[in-house]
Design a protein around this motif. Structure first.
Motif, PDB file in Angstrom:
ATOM      1  N   ILE A 131      -6.304  -0.070  18.834  1.00 40.69           N
ATOM      2  CA  ILE A 131      -5.514   1.112  19.190  1.00 40.69           C
ATOM      3  C   ILE A 131      -4.023   0.764  19.251  1.00 40.69           C
ATOM      4  CG2 ILE A 131      -5.016   2.762  21.036  1.00 40.69           C
ATOM      5  CD1 ILE A 131      -8.028   2.716  21.684  1.00 40.69           C
ATOM      6  N   LEU A 132      -3.724  -0.337  19.926  1.00 45.87           N
ATOM      7  CA  LEU A 132      -2.321  -0.727  20.098  1.00 45.87           C
ATOM      8  C   LEU A 132      -1.705  -1.203  18.782  1.00 45.87           C
ATOM      9  CD1 LEU A 132      -2.721  -2.585  23.507  1.00 45.87           C
ATOM     10  CD2 LEU A 132      -1.615  -0.372  23.138  1.00 45.87           C
ATOM     11  N   ALA A 133      -2.490  -1.921  17.969  1.00 47.17           N
ATOM     12  CA  ALA A 133      -1.987  -2.378  16.665  1.00 47.17           C
ATOM     13  C   ALA A 133      -1.677  -1.191  15.761  1.00 47.17           C
ATOM     14  CB  ALA A 133      -3.010  -3.299  16.006  1.00 47.17           C
ATOM     15  N   ILE A 200       0.725   2.595   4.271  1.00 51.01           N
ATOM     16  CA  ILE A 200       0.706   2.589   5.740  1.00 51.01           C
ATOM     17  C   ILE A 200      -0.665   3.020   6.252  1.00 51.01           C
ATOM     18  CG2 ILE A 200       1.719   3.571   7.827  1.00 51.01           C
ATOM     19  CD1 ILE A 200       3.648   1.756   6.416  1.00 51.01           C
ATOM     20  N   ASP A 201      -1.209   4.078   5.663  1.00 51.85           N
ATOM     21  CA  ASP A 201      -2.529   4.565   6.088  1.00 51.85           C
ATOM     22  C   ASP A 201      -3.614   3.528   5.817  1.00 51.85           C
ATOM     23  OD1 ASP A 201      -1.357   6.928   6.878  1.00 51.85           O
ATOM     24  OD2 ASP A 201      -1.833   7.996   5.022  1.00 51.85           O
ATOM     25  N   THR A 202      -3.458   2.765   4.738  1.00 48.41           N
ATOM     26  CA  THR A 202      -4.422   1.702   4.435  1.00 48.41           C
ATOM     27  C   THR A 202      -4.403   0.641   5.520  1.00 48.41           C
ATOM     28  OG1 THR A 202      -4.153   2.066   2.049  1.00 48.41           O
ATOM     29  CG2 THR A 202      -5.103  -0.041   2.732  1.00 48.41           C
ATOM     30  N   GLU A 203      -3.217   0.273   5.967  1.00 51.36           N
ATOM     31  CA  GLU A 203      -3.117  -0.705   7.059  1.00 51.36           C
ATOM     32  C   GLU A 203      -3.721  -0.152   8.348  1.00 51.36           C
ATOM     33  OE1 GLU A 203      -2.218  -3.745   7.056  1.00 51.36           O
ATOM     34  OE2 GLU A 203      -1.194  -4.014   5.149  1.00 51.36           O
ATOM     35  N   LEU A 204      -3.559   1.148   8.565  1.00 49.65           N
ATOM     36  CA  LEU A 204      -4.112   1.765   9.776  1.00 49.65           C
ATOM     37  C   LEU A 204      -5.631   1.865   9.723  1.00 49.65           C
ATOM     38  CD1 LEU A 204      -1.568   4.711  10.228  1.00 49.65           C
ATOM     39  CD2 LEU A 204      -1.822   2.742  11.737  1.00 49.65           C
ATOM     40  N   SER A 205      -6.181   1.937   8.520  1.00 44.18           N
ATOM     41  CA  SER A 205      -7.623   2.182   8.382  1.00 44.18           C
ATOM     42  C   SER A 205      -8.471   0.978   8.771  1.00 44.18           C
ATOM     43  CB  SER A 205      -7.944   2.582   6.940  1.00 44.18           C
ATOM     44  OG  SER A 205      -7.738   1.487   6.062  1.00 44.18           O
ATOM     45  N   TYR A 206      -7.911  -0.219   8.666  1.00 42.19           N
ATOM     46  CA  TYR A 206      -8.706  -1.415   8.959  1.00 42.19           C
ATOM     47  C   TYR A 206      -7.789  -2.500   9.520  1.00 42.19           C
ATOM     48  CZ  TYR A 206     -11.890  -5.372   8.397  1.00 42.19           C
ATOM     49  OH  TYR A 206     -12.680  -6.472   8.623  1.00 42.19           O
ATOM     50  N   ASN A 208      -7.480  -6.057  10.231  1.00 45.37           N
ATOM     51  CA  ASN A 208      -8.171  -7.256   9.746  1.00 45.37           C
ATOM     52  C   ASN A 208      -7.876  -8.458  10.654  1.00 45.37           C
ATOM     53  OD1 ASN A 208      -9.507  -9.156   8.236  1.00 45.37           O
ATOM     54  ND2 ASN A 208      -7.909  -9.329   6.667  1.00 45.37           N
ATOM     55  N   THR A 209      -8.713  -8.641  11.658  1.00 47.66           N
ATOM     56  CA  THR A 209      -8.524  -9.767  12.576  1.00 47.66           C
ATOM     57  C   THR A 209      -8.999 -11.090  11.985  1.00 47.66           C
ATOM     58  OG1 THR A 209     -10.655  -9.212  13.608  1.00 47.66           O
ATOM     59  CG2 THR A 209      -8.665  -8.325  14.633  1.00 47.66           C
ATOM     60  N   ASN A 210      -9.553 -11.048  10.782  1.00 45.38           N
ATOM     61  CA  ASN A 210      -9.944 -12.284  10.092  1.00 45.38           C
ATOM     62  C   ASN A 210      -8.878 -12.772   9.114  1.00 45.38           C
ATOM     63  OD1 ASN A 210     -12.473 -12.692  11.298  1.00 45.38           O
ATOM     64  ND2 ASN A 210     -13.425 -11.192   9.929  1.00 45.38           N
ATOM     65  N   HIS A 211      -7.711 -12.183   9.187  1.00 45.05           N
ATOM     66  CA  HIS A 211      -6.629 -12.611   8.301  1.00 45.05           C
ATOM     67  C   HIS A 211      -6.296 -14.080   8.568  1.00 45.05           C
ATOM     68  CE1 HIS A 211      -2.664 -12.842   6.414  1.00 45.05           C
ATOM     69  NE2 HIS A 211      -2.943 -11.711   5.785  1.00 45.05           N
ATOM     70  N   PRO A 212      -6.124 -14.893   7.528  1.00 48.98           N
ATOM     71  CA  PRO A 212      -5.903 -16.333   7.734  1.00 48.98           C
ATOM     72  C   PRO A 212      -4.652 -16.671   8.539  1.00 48.98           C
ATOM     73  CG  PRO A 212      -5.511 -15.699   5.439  1.00 48.98           C
ATOM     74  CD  PRO A 212      -6.186 -14.550   6.100  1.00 48.98           C
ATOM     75  N   ASP A 213      -3.660 -15.762   8.560  1.00 48.54           N
ATOM     76  CA  ASP A 213      -2.435 -16.038   9.311  1.00 48.54           C
ATOM     77  C   ASP A 213      -2.466 -15.505  10.732  1.00 48.54           C
ATOM     78  OD1 ASP A 213      -1.355 -17.246   7.066  1.00 48.54           O
ATOM     79  OD2 ASP A 213      -0.432 -15.396   6.335  1.00 48.54           O
ATOM     80  N   PHE A 214      -3.551 -14.822  11.107  1.00 54.65           N
ATOM     81  CA  PHE A 214      -3.660 -14.262  12.454  1.00 54.65           C
ATOM     82  C   PHE A 214      -3.988 -15.367  13.446  1.00 54.65           C
ATOM     83  CE2 PHE A 214      -6.232 -11.573  15.527  1.00 54.65           C
ATOM     84  CZ  PHE A 214      -5.107 -11.019  16.117  1.00 54.65           C
ATOM     85  N   VAL A 215      -3.360 -15.331  14.630  1.00 51.36           N
ATOM     86  CA  VAL A 215      -3.507 -16.433  15.582  1.00 51.36           C
ATOM     87  C   VAL A 215      -4.921 -16.553  16.131  1.00 51.36           C
ATOM     88  CG1 VAL A 215      -1.093 -16.411  16.279  1.00 51.36           C
ATOM     89  CG2 VAL A 215      -2.751 -14.986  17.513  1.00 51.36           C
ATOM     90  N   TYR A 291      -0.189 -10.106  14.738  1.00 49.84           N
ATOM     91  CA  TYR A 291      -0.718  -9.203  13.720  1.00 49.84           C
ATOM     92  C   TYR A 291       0.368  -8.290  13.175  1.00 49.84           C
ATOM     93  CZ  TYR A 291      -4.020  -6.308  11.215  1.00 49.84           C
ATOM     94  OH  TYR A 291      -4.694  -5.661  10.210  1.00 49.84           O
ATOM     95  N   PHE A 292       1.251  -7.819  14.048  1.00 53.35           N
ATOM     96  CA  PHE A 292       2.328  -6.934  13.615  1.00 53.35           C
ATOM     97  C   PHE A 292       3.260  -7.663  12.646  1.00 53.35           C
ATOM     98  CE2 PHE A 292       6.346  -4.484  14.623  1.00 53.35           C
ATOM     99  CZ  PHE A 292       5.960  -3.356  13.925  1.00 53.35           C
ATOM    100  N   GLY A 293       3.485  -8.951  12.880  1.00 48.60           N
ATOM    101  CA  GLY A 293       4.306  -9.738  11.964  1.00 48.60           C
ATOM    102  C   GLY A 293       3.675  -9.836  10.578  1.00 48.60           C
ATOM    103  N   ILE A 294       2.350  -9.965  10.541  1.00 48.94           N
ATOM    104  CA  ILE A 294       1.636 -10.023   9.257  1.00 48.94           C
ATOM    105  C   ILE A 294       1.774  -8.699   8.505  1.00 48.94           C
ATOM    106  CG2 ILE A 294      -0.654 -10.195   8.203  1.00 48.94           C
ATOM    107  CD1 ILE A 294      -1.400 -12.088  10.530  1.00 48.94           C
ATOM    108  N   VAL A 295       1.580  -7.594   9.224  1.00 46.62           N
ATOM    109  CA  VAL A 295       1.659  -6.279   8.591  1.00 46.62           C
ATOM    110  C   VAL A 295       3.077  -5.997   8.095  1.00 46.62           C
ATOM    111  CG1 VAL A 295       1.406  -3.796   8.958  1.00 46.62           C
ATOM    112  CG2 VAL A 295      -0.260  -5.375   9.942  1.00 46.62           C
TER     113      VAL A 295
END
Length: 356
Positions: A131-133, A200-206, A208-215, A291-295
């Protein structure tokens, strides 16, 4: 003296020849010849602003002039908008700056509790993070739309500044080219903004917490420095959130707080964040920031490519065909488009008689 007189006559002849050249050749009376002249002018116009966009125009220009050295133009200004202004605008978006739509500690705490429901959560709820992301990702939409409008305006400026002698003579043709180019750019802008909104809507739709750069979620092992480092004053502001007396949370509202832990408002109860809740919020902030930095990085790269494809390249590729179909092959009358100012023919005739 005779040499001085010869020099004066020579200078006068050169001046008149230059003036006659500026008036151009008389418009041919034959319609076919008028069509070829029109097509030649359109080719010159499209070639010049295309070269200005891709940078080839400087090869044939005199860069020793002061105005060429002191200002950026054409494709250089487009690059400036992309990699300076747009990049800076995205970098300035702070996910936790509440004055610019960012998240407050109050917002994060309320969303965590709402996502947990009636059962206390042992860990940060995934739904709270999503929700927050998504709320943060929405902050990127306006800057992306605005940069597309800036590039559209720059392309229109390039067309307006295109200078060839024929456009100075045939003002109706100049106006027609500007009108058609503006219409073409407006259509391309709408298509490009649709692509941007889709991204933008594509990023909102999913999310991705499995992104390789996500902490990732195990922040304590990889980031042992997550501790409460706020001052007492900051703790006071961070630790208070409000709810109504019937237990329903008031999300997204700000309350005026006082030092005696009282919040002004009807039927409100003041709560203190527990140590566990503070750690959950700190953890969630780290996750959101990562995550916001990745997006932001993804959107920055994609938006530039979308604008280049849908706006810049589309205009360069489509404008010659569009101008030709509407002015050369269309219903436009060559005679009207190639009409000169009333005094040009008179001045050309007088200048030619002087030289003869």
């Amino acid at each position: 003296t005779l040499p001085d007189l010869r020099q004066q006559i020579s200078n006068l002849i050169k001046k008149r020849e230059h003036e006659l050249e500026s008036y151009g050749s008389p418009v041919p009376g034959d319609e076919n010849e008028q069509g070829w002249l029109l097509l030649e002018i359109l080719n010159k116009v499209t070639k010049q602003y295309t070269q200005s966009i891709i940078g080839d125009l400087v090869v044939n220009e005199d860069l020793s002039k002061d105005d060429k050295l002191s200002t950026l133009g054409g494709g250089a200004r487009i690059r400036l908008i992309f990699h300076d202004r747009f990049s800076k605008r995205l970098q300035e978006i702070d996910p936790f700056d509440t004055n610019k739509g960012g998240l407050s500690t109050h917002d994060i705490g309320i969303v965590i509790k709402n996502a947990s429901g009636a059962k206390p959560a042992l860990f940060v709820p995934d739904r709270a993070f999503e929700i927050l992301a998504q709320r943060l990702i929405k902050l990127l939409r306006d800057p992306c739309i605005q940069v597309s409008e800036s590039i559209n305006n720059e392309l229109l400026h390039i067309i307006t500044e295109t200078e060839i002698p024929e456009l100075m003579r045939f003002w109706r043709l100049r106006d027609a080219i500007l009108e058609i180019s503006t219409e073409l750019l407006s259509g391309n802008l709408l298509k490009t903004q649709y692509l941007i909104n889709t991204a933008i809507d594509t990023e909102l739709s999913y999310i991705n917490t499995n992104h390789p750069d996500f902490v990732g979620l195990d922040l304590k092992s990889s980031n042992p420095d997550i501790e409460e480092t706020e001052t007492e004053e900051e703790n006071f502001e961070a630790d208070i959130y409000t709810s109504t007396s019937d237990g329903s949370n008031l999300i997204g509202l700000e309350y005026e707080r006082t030092k005696d832990d009282k919040a002004k408002g009807p039927n409100q109860v003041v709560h203190k964040l527990t140590g566990k809740e503070r750690k959950q919020i700190a953890t969630l902030k780290k996750l959101l920031n990562s995550y916001f930095g990745i997006v932001k990085k993804n959107i920055h790269d994609h938006v530039i490519k979308m604008i280049m494809f849908g706006l810049v390249k589309a205009f360069v590729n489509d404008s010659p065909k569009t101008l030709s179909s509407k002015l050369y092959k269309g219903e436009s009358k060559y005679k009207d488009l190639l009409s000169e100012a009333s005094d040009v023919s008179t001045k050309r005739k007088a200048c030619k008689e002087e030289l003869d």
